[in-house]
Design a protein around this motif. Structure first.
Motif: not given
Lengths: 418, 301
Positions: A187-188, A190, A244, A247-250, A387-388, A391-392, A394-395
């Motif tokens: 999420p951070d 994108r 890791t 998926i969740t790294g910054n 924004g659009t 997330p794709i 990430e999924s």
């Protein structure tokens, strides 16, 4: 009774005039050029340069900086809603132009225009002064590549990358790495996926300045062939990334993985240089091209991340133009850009060379014939990339979508732009 | 000047600064907002504003991301109102007992409330990303070591509620403490003589006596949970993603975050404003209903 109302009215007027008293503007500001910019990291250097300029020419420049945690575009809107319109402000490509085109002027016969290829133009008219040059490719750790026996010059196609990744992956223990690539899609992060990586779909393999795929995208048309080839590239990067970090790294965990030698490649640009300087990282590194689509690739993504534009309603248009010309043409300006602000300058009359490793590599790529792919990621509609699309990715990284699902979702998102 | 007139003048004179500021910063923007929500306004001077009627409202309700955000916001609000009040009530009971270091605990539970939401979000992000796997590693439990809490939509929601409860329960506890200290001791003693056990005392005396505090605390927790923004931005940034009705959505993008993103990230000011109007309506209806309902349960001594 009547007297009372008169007094009431007077008290109201008094309060209002007190409130209004807060907004008187000072004369000094009217005479000087206000530059409202978004790079916090160069705020001090720019202010120092503005002072130098004032000493040399007698014209006052006021530098205002917003950015970092406060999104620049929001603050800029607030600035315009109030009566503190800046003389020079920053746009970041087509999105910014579409928002602000009623407020900015065209540069016509300014000296700096002939010194750069990266000015911001719309329909052949020049509107923006390139603040700096930034670039990304797949940055590599030269020491680790040598150890693994891979020559970065051979990394020019998806097949070559697949072969090299397999080889390096089998030598994980020997090289002491966690994964081949430091890649982040959380999420951070994108901006890395939805903007930078996706730019491969828009411009990789095309001549510099080719906007056909972007124009199609903005009309809601998908180039299925390119998208399918591009998905192979995303799959390759995700497959050889650490789960890791992916998926969740910054930012810090991604750059940290590369900087500590726990990965051979990283999907970032030359803006990570200061991170290495601060943390004393000094292994040799450079950029290899992204093989975003099929075919041979010998270019990295080079562009200007932001442009100075001049407010149409400014009272000091000439003074603002002079300042920008001074920055591009004087030695002091070059010194400021390269040595003080540590930027890669966009002007070919600059002889100073950046000292940080990736920035130095960028100047090498810039000097190459056809060594650049265009930056088009900022010319997509606002919010679309991060924004659009973000997330794709990430999924897909998490496995909620498979490759077909990923292609389908991206195609659907593009079609919705009609 | 007659005395009555003078009083009136003084009244208005003292009221006018507050009244004028209120009108300027709340009332006027509120109605401007409703107007802008029915246009294609972009917040850039020089661009003409066109009337689009209810178009923004129509596109909002057909937007799957908005539906999902609304649903998640209700889930988040419901669960966090319950957990915050439960935790706060338990804390309040503990710190009104005759225990050692009572004041120390009171201060301790309250302190997280003094930390800003952004800072707190980053602290908890660190805990979920680094501390939990570390603990799992040192305990030798692979499952915990490899657990990516912030990659799973439901775990992330639980994590978010944990962080938020940790922040807000201390504040709500203070309100309960004040209410508990006001419960007359003689009533409790009298009931004890009549043979009431602790549960009876709690149910029939303490609860009705602190019902007024319940009205306040549930209102506060409801409204602030519904409007939650800063912790979410710092802790999860809206992620991780989830799939809803075949579309990729952000699982912790609550309404406030959603509105911000639509308005500023997608640069759809008017559409964001329309969503904010609906947000306001929902919040008003829910909170008025809650206060009305709770008020009925209050008793006067």
């Amino acid at each position: 009774m009547k007297k009372g109302y008169v007094l009431l009215l007077m008290s109201l007027v008094l309060t209002i005039s007190l409130l209004a008293g807060c907004t008187t503007s000072s004369n000094e500001e009217d005479m000087s050029v206000v530059i409202y910019q978004n790079k916090v990291e160069i705020g001090e250097q720019l202010t120092a340069f503005a002072k130098q300029y004032e000493e040399a020419t007698g014209n006052k420049i006021i530098v205002k900086t917003t950015g970092g945690d406060t999104p620049y575009q929001d603050s800029l809107k607030a600035e315009f809603q109030s009566d503190r319109e800046p003389d020079i402000f920053v746009i970041e490509g087509m999105g910014g132009y579409n928002t602000w085109n009623s407020k900015i002027i065209e540069f016509t016969d300014d000296e700096w225009i002939d010194l750069t290829d990266l000015e911001f133009t719309v329909d052949g008219k020049v509107y923006g002064f390139p603040v700096s040059v930034e670039a990304w490719g797949l940055a590599y750790n030269k020491d680790l590549l040598d150890k693994a026996g891979v020559d970065p010059a051979t990394l020019t196609s998806q097949d070559a990358y697949r072969e090299a990744f397999e080889k390096i992956d089998s030598m994980k223990e020997e090289l002491g790495i966690d994964s081949v690539v430091a890649m982040a899609a959380g999420p951070d992060m994108r901006w890395v996926t939805g903007l930078h990586n996706f730019n491969g779909y828009l411009s990789a393999g095309l001549p510099y300045g080719d906007r056909t795929v972007l124009d199609k995208l903005n009309n809601g048309e998908v180039d299925m062939q390119r998208l399918t080839e591009y998905a192979d590239w995303v799959e390759l990067l995700f497959e050889y990334a650490d789960e890791t970090v992916l998926i969740t790294g910054n930012y810090d965990s991604q750059v940290g993985q590369f900087a500590t030698g726990k990965s051979v490649f990283i999907h970032q640009g030359n803006w990570i240089d200061p991170w290495f300087v601060q943390n004393g990282v000094d292994f040799p590194m450079g950029f290899a091209p992204h093989a975003s689509v099929k075919g041979e690739h010998n270019a990295i993504f080079i562009g200007a991340p932001s442009f100075y534009v001049i407010n149409k309603d400014s009272k000091n248009i000439e003074a603002a133009k002079d300042f920008l010309n001074y920055m591009a043409t004087s030695e002091e300006g070059h010194n400021y850009m390269v040595n003080e602000a540590k930027m890669v300058p966009a002007f070919n009359n600059v002889t100073l060379k950046p000292t940080t490793p990736l920035s130095a590599n960028v100047t090498e790529w810039m000097a190459k014939e056809n060594g650049s792919y265009t930056w088009l990621q900022n010319d997509m509609p606002d919010g679309f990339g991060m924004g659009t699309l973000g997330p794709i990715y990430e999924s897909y990284a998490k496995g909620d979508l498979d490759k077909e699902g990923f292609i389908e979702q991206i195609a659907k998102a593009i079609e919705a732009l009609k | 000047m007659k005395r009555q007139t003078k009083d009136k003048l003084v009244f208005w004179l003292f009221l006018s600064p507050a009244l004028i500021s209120f009108i300027i910063v709340v009332i006027v923007p509120f109605f401007m907002g409703i107007y802008y929500s029915m246009t294609d306004w972009q917040a850039v001077p020089g661009i003409p504003v066109n009337w689009v009627g209810l178009g923004n409202y129509r596109s909002m309700f057909s937007d799957i991301k908005f539906q999902y955000s609304l649903f998640r916001t209700f889930t988040f609000t419901l669960i966090s109102v319950i957990t915050i009040n439960l935790v706060a009530l338990i804390f309040a009971f503990l710190v009104t007992r005759e225990i050692k270091f009572r004041n120390f605990f009171r201060a301790g539970f309250f302190i997280p409330n003094l930390i800003g939401g952004l800072v707190l979000g980053y602290i908890w992000q660190f805990i979920f990303k680094s501390v939990v796997p570390q603990i799992g590693g040192s305990l030798g439990i692979d499952f915990i070591e490899n657990l990516l809490i912030l990659a799973n939509p439901d775990l992330t929601l639980i994590g978010l509620i944990t962080a938020y409860t940790w922040q807000y329960a201390g504040y709500i506890m203070m309100i309960y403490v004040a209410a508990l200290l006001n419960v007359p001791q003689e009533l409790l003693e009298a009931s004890e003589i009549d043979g009431a056990n602790s549960w009876h005392k709690f149910k029939s005396i303490t609860m009705p006596m602190i019902a007024q505090a319940f009205t306040i605390t549930s209102f506060l927790t409801l409204v602030t949970s519904f409007k939650q923004y800063d912790i979410i931005v710092a802790l999860t940034n809206g992620g991780p993603t989830d799939i809803f009705k075949g579309e990729v959505v952000n699982s912790t993008e609550m309404l406030a975050v959603h509105i911000y993103n639509v308005a500023f990230k997608y640069n759809n000011m008017a559409e964001g404003q329309a969503r904010a109007v609906i947000f306001f309506l929902i919040l008003s209806v829910v909170s008025i209903a809650q206060v009305y309902n709770n008020k009925k349960k209050e008793i006067e001594m």
